[in-house]
Motif scaffolding. Structure first.
Motif, PDB file in Angstrom:
ATOM      1  N   GLY A  99       0.827  -1.196   0.000  1.00  0.00           N
ATOM      2  CA  GLY A  99       0.000   0.000   0.000  1.00  0.00           C
ATOM      3  C   GLY A  99       0.863   1.248   0.000  1.00  0.00           C
ATOM      4  O   GLY A  99       1.858   1.325   0.726  1.00  0.00           O
ATOM      5  N   PHE A 100       0.469   2.217  -0.839  1.00  0.00           N
ATOM      6  CA  PHE A 100       1.245   3.463  -0.955  1.00  0.00           C
ATOM      7  C   PHE A 100       0.329   4.669  -0.843  1.00  0.00           C
ATOM      8  O   PHE A 100      -0.867   4.579  -1.085  1.00  0.00           O
ATOM      9  CB  PHE A 100       1.950   3.517  -2.313  1.00  0.00           C
ATOM     10  N   LEU A 101       0.949   5.825  -0.569  1.00  0.00           N
ATOM     11  CA  LEU A 101       0.172   7.061  -0.491  1.00  0.00           C
ATOM     12  C   LEU A 101      -0.318   7.491  -1.865  1.00  0.00           C
ATOM     13  O   LEU A 101      -1.368   8.098  -2.008  1.00  0.00           O
ATOM     14  CB  LEU A 101       1.030   8.178   0.100  1.00  0.00           C
ATOM     15  N   GLY A 102       0.463   7.209  -2.872  1.00  0.00           N
ATOM     16  CA  GLY A 102       0.104   7.609  -4.229  1.00  0.00           C
ATOM     17  C   GLY A 102       1.087   6.994  -5.200  1.00  0.00           C
ATOM     18  O   GLY A 102       1.945   6.203  -4.798  1.00  0.00           O
ATOM     19  N   LEU A 103       0.967   7.388  -6.469  1.00  0.00           N
ATOM     20  CA  LEU A 103       1.810   6.768  -7.488  1.00  0.00           C
ATOM     21  C   LEU A 103       3.289   7.101  -7.330  1.00  0.00           C
ATOM     22  O   LEU A 103       4.140   6.256  -7.544  1.00  0.00           O
ATOM     23  CB  LEU A 103       1.363   7.209  -8.890  1.00  0.00           C
ATOM     24  N   LEU A 104       3.576   8.350  -6.952  1.00  0.00           N
ATOM     25  CA  LEU A 104       4.986   8.718  -6.807  1.00  0.00           C
ATOM     26  C   LEU A 104       5.611   7.919  -5.656  1.00  0.00           C
ATOM     27  O   LEU A 104       6.695   7.373  -5.781  1.00  0.00           O
ATOM     28  CB  LEU A 104       5.150  10.216  -6.539  1.00  0.00           C
ATOM     29  N   HIS A 105       4.879   7.850  -4.570  1.00  0.00           N
ATOM     30  CA  HIS A 105       5.328   7.078  -3.422  1.00  0.00           C
ATOM     31  C   HIS A 105       5.620   5.639  -3.854  1.00  0.00           C
ATOM     32  O   HIS A 105       6.641   5.045  -3.494  1.00  0.00           O
ATOM     33  CB  HIS A 105       4.224   7.130  -2.352  1.00  0.00           C
ATOM     34  N   MET A 106       4.730   5.094  -4.667  1.00  0.00           N
ATOM     35  CA  MET A 106       4.900   3.735  -5.175  1.00  0.00           C
ATOM     36  C   MET A 106       6.172   3.620  -6.016  1.00  0.00           C
ATOM     37  O   MET A 106       6.977   2.712  -5.828  1.00  0.00           O
ATOM     38  CB  MET A 106       3.672   3.371  -6.010  1.00  0.00           C
ATOM     39  N   GLU A 107       6.344   4.575  -6.928  1.00  0.00           N
ATOM     40  CA  GLU A 107       7.535   4.532  -7.780  1.00  0.00           C
ATOM     41  C   GLU A 107       8.813   4.652  -6.967  1.00  0.00           C
ATOM     42  O   GLU A 107       9.803   3.992  -7.253  1.00  0.00           O
ATOM     43  CB  GLU A 107       7.511   5.678  -8.798  1.00  0.00           C
ATOM     44  N   VAL A 108       8.768   5.515  -5.961  1.00  0.00           N
ATOM     45  CA  VAL A 108       9.958   5.722  -5.142  1.00  0.00           C
ATOM     46  C   VAL A 108      10.332   4.428  -4.430  1.00  0.00           C
ATOM     47  O   VAL A 108      11.492   4.003  -4.430  1.00  0.00           O
ATOM     48  CB  VAL A 108       9.727   6.867  -4.138  1.00  0.00           C
ATOM     49  N   ILE A 109       9.342   3.774  -3.842  1.00  0.00           N
ATOM     50  CA  ILE A 109       9.622   2.519  -3.130  1.00  0.00           C
ATOM     51  C   ILE A 109      10.138   1.459  -4.109  1.00  0.00           C
ATOM     52  O   ILE A 109      11.117   0.765  -3.832  1.00  0.00           O
ATOM     53  CB  ILE A 109       8.342   2.013  -2.428  1.00  0.00           C
ATOM     54  N   GLN A 110       9.504   1.371  -5.250  1.00  0.00           N
ATOM     55  CA  GLN A 110       9.954   0.383  -6.234  1.00  0.00           C
ATOM     56  C   GLN A 110      11.391   0.640  -6.663  1.00  0.00           C
ATOM     57  O   GLN A 110      12.205  -0.270  -6.734  1.00  0.00           O
ATOM     58  CB  GLN A 110       9.066   0.443  -7.474  1.00  0.00           C
ATOM     59  N   GLU A 111      11.676   1.904  -6.929  1.00  0.00           N
ATOM     60  CA  GLU A 111      13.022   2.207  -7.391  1.00  0.00           C
ATOM     61  C   GLU A 111      14.052   1.922  -6.324  1.00  0.00           C
ATOM     62  O   GLU A 111      15.135   1.439  -6.611  1.00  0.00           O
ATOM     63  CB  GLU A 111      13.124   3.669  -7.830  1.00  0.00           C
ATOM     64  N   ARG A 112      13.682   2.222  -5.069  1.00  0.00           N
ATOM     65  CA  ARG A 112      14.645   1.941  -4.001  1.00  0.00           C
ATOM     66  C   ARG A 112      14.874   0.444  -3.860  1.00  0.00           C
ATOM     67  O   ARG A 112      15.992   0.002  -3.606  1.00  0.00           O
ATOM     68  CB  ARG A 112      14.158   2.549  -2.682  1.00  0.00           C
ATOM     69  N   LEU A 113      13.826  -0.343  -4.023  1.00  0.00           N
ATOM     70  CA  LEU A 113      13.986  -1.795  -3.928  1.00  0.00           C
ATOM     71  C   LEU A 113      14.911  -2.308  -5.030  1.00  0.00           C
ATOM     72  O   LEU A 113      15.776  -3.146  -4.791  1.00  0.00           O
ATOM     73  CB  LEU A 113      12.621  -2.487  -4.049  1.00  0.00           C
ATOM     74  N   GLU A 114      14.722  -1.771  -6.221  1.00  0.00           N
ATOM     75  CA  GLU A 114      15.525  -2.268  -7.333  1.00  0.00           C
ATOM     76  C   GLU A 114      16.964  -1.793  -7.233  1.00  0.00           C
ATOM     77  O   GLU A 114      17.889  -2.512  -7.569  1.00  0.00           O
ATOM     78  CB  GLU A 114      14.899  -1.843  -8.675  1.00  0.00           C
ATOM     79  N   ARG A 115      17.129  -0.577  -6.744  1.00  0.00           N
ATOM     80  CA  ARG A 115      18.476  -0.021  -6.676  1.00  0.00           C
ATOM     81  C   ARG A 115      19.231  -0.465  -5.451  1.00  0.00           C
ATOM     82  O   ARG A 115      20.336  -0.958  -5.529  1.00  0.00           O
ATOM     83  CB  ARG A 115      18.373   1.491  -6.579  1.00  0.00           C
ATOM     84  N   GLU A 116      18.619  -0.231  -4.289  1.00  0.00           N
ATOM     85  CA  GLU A 116      19.362  -0.452  -3.060  1.00  0.00           C
ATOM     86  C   GLU A 116      19.456  -1.934  -2.720  1.00  0.00           C
ATOM     87  O   GLU A 116      20.351  -2.358  -2.011  1.00  0.00           O
ATOM     88  CB  GLU A 116      18.706   0.313  -1.900  1.00  0.00           C
ATOM     89  N   TYR A 117      18.516  -2.723  -3.208  1.00  0.00           N
ATOM     90  CA  TYR A 117      18.547  -4.147  -2.878  1.00  0.00           C
ATOM     91  C   TYR A 117      18.773  -4.999  -4.118  1.00  0.00           C
ATOM     92  O   TYR A 117      18.696  -6.222  -4.050  1.00  0.00           O
ATOM     93  CB  TYR A 117      17.249  -4.540  -2.160  1.00  0.00           C
ATOM     94  N   ASP A 118      19.015  -4.338  -5.251  1.00  0.00           N
ATOM     95  CA  ASP A 118      19.353  -5.041  -6.475  1.00  0.00           C
ATOM     96  C   ASP A 118      18.327  -6.125  -6.808  1.00  0.00           C
ATOM     97  O   ASP A 118      18.670  -7.258  -7.125  1.00  0.00           O
ATOM     98  CB  ASP A 118      20.753  -5.655  -6.340  1.00  0.00           C
ATOM     99  N   LEU A 119      17.055  -5.773  -6.698  1.00  0.00           N
ATOM    100  CA  LEU A 119      16.002  -6.752  -6.960  1.00  0.00           C
ATOM    101  C   LEU A 119      15.378  -6.499  -8.331  1.00  0.00           C
ATOM    102  O   LEU A 119      15.231  -5.370  -8.750  1.00  0.00           O
ATOM    103  CB  LEU A 119      14.903  -6.625  -5.899  1.00  0.00           C
ATOM    104  N   ASP A 120      15.041  -7.574  -8.999  1.00  0.00           N
ATOM    105  CA  ASP A 120      14.290  -7.488 -10.244  1.00  0.00           C
ATOM    106  C   ASP A 120      12.837  -7.761  -9.915  1.00  0.00           C
ATOM    107  O   ASP A 120      12.504  -8.848  -9.463  1.00  0.00           O
ATOM    108  CB  ASP A 120      14.782  -8.581 -11.203  1.00  0.00           C
ATOM    109  N   LEU A 121      11.967  -6.794 -10.130  1.00  0.00           N
ATOM    110  CA  LEU A 121      10.598  -6.946  -9.667  1.00  0.00           C
ATOM    111  C   LEU A 121       9.591  -6.937 -10.801  1.00  0.00           C
ATOM    112  O   LEU A 121       9.785  -6.301 -11.819  1.00  0.00           O
ATOM    113  CB  LEU A 121      10.247  -5.792  -8.723  1.00  0.00           C
ATOM    114  N   VAL A 122       8.517  -7.663 -10.582  1.00  0.00           N
ATOM    115  CA  VAL A 122       7.343  -7.507 -11.423  1.00  0.00           C
ATOM    116  C   VAL A 122       6.323  -6.763 -10.577  1.00  0.00           C
ATOM    117  O   VAL A 122       6.076  -7.127  -9.427  1.00  0.00           O
ATOM    118  CB  VAL A 122       6.770  -8.859 -11.854  1.00  0.00           C
ATOM    119  N   ILE A 123       5.768  -5.710 -11.143  1.00  0.00           N
ATOM    120  CA  ILE A 123       4.861  -4.864 -10.390  1.00  0.00           C
ATOM    121  C   ILE A 123       3.510  -4.891 -11.078  1.00  0.00           C
ATOM    122  O   ILE A 123       3.424  -4.640 -12.275  1.00  0.00           O
ATOM    123  CB  ILE A 123       5.413  -3.437 -10.324  1.00  0.00           C
ATOM    124  N   THR A 124       2.482  -5.197 -10.360  1.00  0.00           N
ATOM    125  CA  THR A 124       1.171  -5.223 -11.001  1.00  0.00           C
ATOM    126  C   THR A 124       0.583  -3.824 -11.006  1.00  0.00           C
ATOM    127  O   THR A 124       0.997  -2.950 -10.249  1.00  0.00           O
ATOM    128  CB  THR A 124       0.216  -6.187 -10.288  1.00  0.00           C
TER     129      THR A 124
END
Lengths: 407, 595
Positions: free
Chosen positions: B337-362
């Protein structure tokens, strides 16, 4: 200079990086042709050749390939001197294949005769199309008529030659390509190379393609053209001996075949790459830097020849540690991948015993599951201790090759 | 510090008008930062913030100048973080309103002024970038007059060149009111942001409104009545500096061994356990996520890594939620759950960058209220979990009031866009002669598709969007399923309005055809509502994929091309026998330009 072991190399590639204009699909290194540049370049080329011949000992050359660029722009005199020099510094087998690439726009009967007298015994002519509109689109300065005339001339003087044809051009119809093919077959060239138009980075076509201006034909049409060619060429008794290459019996491209067999080769000229079986050494693709290195005093080749000094190896100071090459040695898995996909490009395919003697491990040990999967998808077949592409596999060869890349 | 020597202020500006540069210059000028090699824009700490030119977390810094303590609070600059912004403003008495001398007053400038006025802040207009050749401060002054701000109060400055920074500091001291002196009252400290430190626990950014707090005090969080002992108090300069006491009017931090940010939320009031305030500060709300999407590792083996990463991120961000979820198509993952789309993008980007994860996002979804025919009520934020159409009596969805500020010339396009997204017109007001505020009531689900991007493109970037949740309303909604190779891919299901289902189903299968590569076999893609197929396209079987030219010098380059192809395949999600690229799961979001 990287230390490569060329003791087994018996092929030599020479790059002549001069064109009168650049074709918008081509990503080979070239600069604008001028007589003076060629003259300076030839001096440098002789220097590199001298340097190289001091490093390899007693190699028996089986093939020489002079590519470009547009080698047919250059006076046959230079080619003659070059072949003379190669024969002096290397050993050539008596039946060595000596190929020169020619462009119908810059060749004529005199030059064809000149090349033959220079010792060239095979030409590779970039016909590409017999359709004036398509030739124009490809940036070729020839015409359908000219292409036919040149093919007739070449056929008259050379028993062995190859002609290139490009297909799957934007808006090209199946019939148009069938016409090209029919015209080509009417000349019965001993060897035909067939390429679909590929869009390479750093070419004008690349930009036009990605801006949506150029639309390539559908995969279906591309495949139909290829299938049409394969069927017609087979019917005309050509052997489909490599994905893109067809020959009459006895006229395979020997030089290129050595590449597919993963054999080592020597190379000269800017942008050219040599291979010693494990490492590739590529010359810098920059004529000026190449000239600075091998002809820093900007000496004229013609003067050198008239002095009779070309044979004086003291003129060549080859002991400079080269800054004009990059060396890239293959990791074992990269080597395995390249070996496998090169072998699979040929009709013979990949022989188990050859793979084993290269890598000391069986191909079916390394790629067991992959081979089974590809067999079940009918992309490859197994037979007689080898695997090879099926007809479908030739069209989907990348899907096959991908399986031979190890993680 | 005596309250009459304290000034608390924030900087508000339209994006790119020079907010962060001005902050940096003030820190340099006052010697708060001596290292000249400081990274540009000190206050935006995350790489992401710097790259995107936006502030996500609030920051605070105390500047000492001529015997005064000036506390600058930098606020987040995006609608997703509207609540955090309001708390930061509540901690201030004044605001620097930065306006680009070349661009002039923009829609966001207006929104900022309203916000500042709402919080009773003294506004100091700063006309920035006067060094630009295209600067026209006179025009900006006229605009200020139009919107009711005294242009004579405006300070002309160039943050980039450091011009008139002294005047700005002087104005802060002279014009921003000193904070209320409540030193003899019980402690009331407003939490305007929090940060998690793995050694010290939660660091609460506070503005002390009344009373004081020091090390050893027993504090009480008024929303949840949890109490802790203070380990340390201090201020930011901009690094944390310990201090004996934080007293009425001051801005700083409190560390008290709180281990979970969810126990110390933005907007809460901290008081003393033994001498509590009678009433908490006004305006506290627990922010709730509004947008939900599924996060799945491309490689199922990364599930544990993803879980740990989400846990770590949540330590720092109480507004972000997650819980385990399973998808038939995607395997094990998390509903977030996120506050909005930007919040969502920020979390996704941090996961991919800081934790080097490849994600599928629905595709993001909102939370729906479903009343079943048997009277049962459900709250569902995952379309895949919707009950059968036949069991549903009513579906309610969240509606928002959207406020769009934009130049008048784009009003037509913006209204059309709102209507296309089921917006209902509420109001239109002229801010000045060529600036307009539009008000629409719209389903939140429409806003979280690429509404904002389309709004931006239709208004050449000039429009700004704010929205506020209004409540739930009934809508005629249906679940749109997607079948790939005859199998329902649950992660591609979406909720759409009944009237649009054919059109959206058609558009979606066509878009999926564009992004899903050809396979060795023909792959049908179908859209269905309630089991009925409403759209279908076929991805033809692959016919040709071969590098036709391959000779000596080129071999390694060809190998690299193949390696790239293989890398691309690896990033796809295998669903049944079909490989689906990550972006396919997001195409659900897009709208056809010509639809």
């Amino acid at each position: 200079m990287p230390n490569l072991n060329f003791s087994l190399a018996n092929a030599l590639y020479i790059h002549l990086p001069f064109c009168s204009s650049k074709c918008p699909y081509c990503d080979f290194y070239s600069v604008k042709y001028s007589k003076q540049r060629v003259d300076l370049y030839w001096f440098a080329l002789f220097m590199e050749l001298e340097e190289l011949s001091q490093k390899v000992n007693n190699n028996l050359l089986q093939t020489i390939y002079i590519g470009g660029g547009t080698p047919s722009l250059i006076e046959p005199f230079y080619i003659r001197e070059l072949i003379k020099k190669i024969k002096k510094n290397f050993k050539l087998i008596p039946t060595a294949e000596i190929t020169v690439e020619v462009n119908p726009a810059s060749i004529n009967e005199d030059k064809i005769i000149g090349l033959k007298r220079a010792g060239v015994n095979r030409l590779s002519v970039g016909i590409q199309s017999f359709n004036d509109q398509h030739l124009d689109f490809l940036g070729r300065k020839s015409s359908s008529e000219k292409n036919k005339k040149i093919l007739t001339l070449i056929d008259q003087y050379f028993g062995n030659y190859s002609a290139d044809l490009i297909f799957a051009l934007p808006e090209q119809s199946l019939n148009e390509f069938a016409d090209d093919l029919e015209t080509m077959l009417s000349f019965k060239p001993p060897h035909i190379s067939l390429y679909n138009l590929e869009i390479h980075e750093n070419t004008p076509f690349y930009k036009r393609y990605h801006s949506g201006e150029l639309k390539l034909p559908s995969e279906e049409l591309d495949a139909e053209m290829y299938e049409l060619a394969v069927d017609n060429l087979k019917a005309a008794d050509y052997q489909h001996y490599e994905i893109s290459n067809f020959s009459q019996r006895g006229y395979r491209a020997r030089h290129n075949y050595l590449y597919w067999l993963f054999e080592p080769y020597l190379a000269l000229g800017p942008g050219a790459a040599a291979f010693d079986g494990s490492c590739r050494s590529q010359n810098i693709a920059d004529l000026n830097q190449y000239l600075d290195h091998y002809n820093p005093q900007k000496r004229s080749f013609k003067e050198l020849i008239s002095d009779g000094a070309a044979d004086n190896s003291n003129l060549f100071p080859p002991n400079i540690e080269s800054k004009i090459r990059t060396l890239n040695c293959l990791e074992p898995k990269e080597k395995m991948a390249e070996y496998s996909f090169l072998a699979l490009r040929t009709a013979q395919g990949l022989f188990y015993h050859k793979f084993y003697s290269q890598f000391k491990v069986g191909v079916k040990k390394v790629f067991k599951e992959e081979i089974e999967e590809l067999k079940s998808k009918q992309l490859i077949k197994e037979g007689n201790e080898r695997i090879y592409l099926t007809e479908r596999g030739k069209e989907l060869a990348n899907e096959v090759f991908l399986k031979f890349l190890l993680d | 510090m005596q309250t009459d020597k304290i000034r608390n202020f924030c900087i508000i500006a339209h994006i790119d008008h020079g907010k962060s540069t001005l902050a940096d210059r003030m820190l340099e000028y006052t010697g708060t930062i001596t290292d000249r090699k400081m990274q540009e824009q000190v206050l935006d700490k995350m790489d992401l913030e710097r790259e995107r030119g936006i502030t996500i977390k609030a920051q605070a810094v105390t500047i000492e100048h001529q015997g005064y303590e000036l506390n600058l609070i930098d606020t987040p600059g995006h609608v997703d973080f509207a609540y955090e912004v309001s708390r930061s403003l509540a901690a201030c008495e004044g605001a620097l309103l930065v306006i680009d001398a070349a661009q002039g007053v923009e829609a966001q400038t207006m929104a900022n002024i309203y916000l500042a006025l709402e919080h009773d802040l003294e506004i100091i207009p700063v006309i920035n970038k006067i060094d630009l050749p295209s600067a026209n401060p006179q025009r900006v002054k006229e605009q200020l007059l139009d919107i009711g701000i005294d242009p004579d109060e405006a300070i002309l400055a160039s943050a980039k060149e450091g011009t008139n920074i002294d005047q700005i500091l002087e104005a802060i001291i002279e014009r921003v009111p000193a904070p209320y002196n409540g030193e003899n009252q019980p402690l009331k400290a407003l939490v305007f942001d929090t940060l998690y430190d793995s050694y010290q626990g939660v660091i609460a950014y506070v503005r002390v409104m009344e009373g004081s707090v020091k090390k050893g005090d027993k504090i009480l969080l008024m929303s949840n009545q949890k109490s802790y002992e203070v380990d340390e108090v201090g201020f930011f300069s901009p690094a944390m500096q310990k201090k004996d006491e934080l007293s009425s009017g001051e801005v700083g931090y409190i560390i008290s061994g709180i281990k979970d940010v969810r126990n110390c939320r933005v907007g809460d009031t901290i008081t003393l356990k033994n001498n509590p305030a009678a009433k908490a500060l006004p305006g506290y709300q627990k922010v709730q996520p509004m947008v939900f999407s599924g996060l799945y590792p491309t490689d199922n083996a990364d599930y544990e890594v993803l879980k740990e990463a989400l846990e770590k991120l949540q330590l720092n961000d109480a507004s972000f939620t997650f819980e385990p979820e399973t998808s038939e198509a995607l395997g094990f993952g998390f509903r977030c759950g996120f506050l909005g789309l930007l919040h969502m993008e920020v979390i996704q980007e941090r996961l991919e960058r800081e934790y080097d994860l490849d994600l599928v996002i629905t595709a993001p979804s909102v939370e729906y209220q479903i009343i079943k025919k048997n009277g049962e009520e459900l709250r569902i934020e995952n379309p895949a979990a919707f009950p059968e159409q036949s069991e549903i009596d009513k579906i309610k969805e969240p509606f928002v009031t959207a406020e769009i500020h934009l130049p008048e010339e784009y009003v037509g396009q913006a209204m059309e866009l709102c209507q296309d997204n089921r917006g209902e017109f509420k109001d239109m007001q002229y801010i000045d002669q060529d600036r307009v505020t539009l008000k629409y009531e719209m389903p939140l689900s429409e806003i979280i598709t690429d509404f904002f991007n389309q709004l931006k493109s239709k208004t050449r970037g000039y429009a700004t969007l704010d929205y506020e949740l209004e409540g739930y309303k009934e809508s005629k909604l249906v679940k749109l399923d997607i079948l790939i190779n005859k199998e329902v891919v649950d992660a591609l299901s979406t909720i759409v309005h009944d009237e649009n289902s054919y059109q959206q189903g058609n558009a979606l299968v066509r878009r999926l055809k564009e992004v899903i590569p050809r396979h060795m076999f023909k792959v049908p893609i179908q859209a269905a509502v309630g089991g009925k197929i409403i759209a279908r396209v076929n991805i033809p079987a692959m016919r040709k994929n071969v590098l036709q030219k391959c000779y000596g010098g080129d071999v390694s380059r060809k190998r690299k091309l193949l390696e790239k192809q293989k890398e691309g395949k690896k990033r796809m999600k295998q669903v049944g026998s079909v490989e689906i690229p990550q972006e396919a799961f997001m195409t659900v979001l897009e709208r056809d330009e010509n639809a």
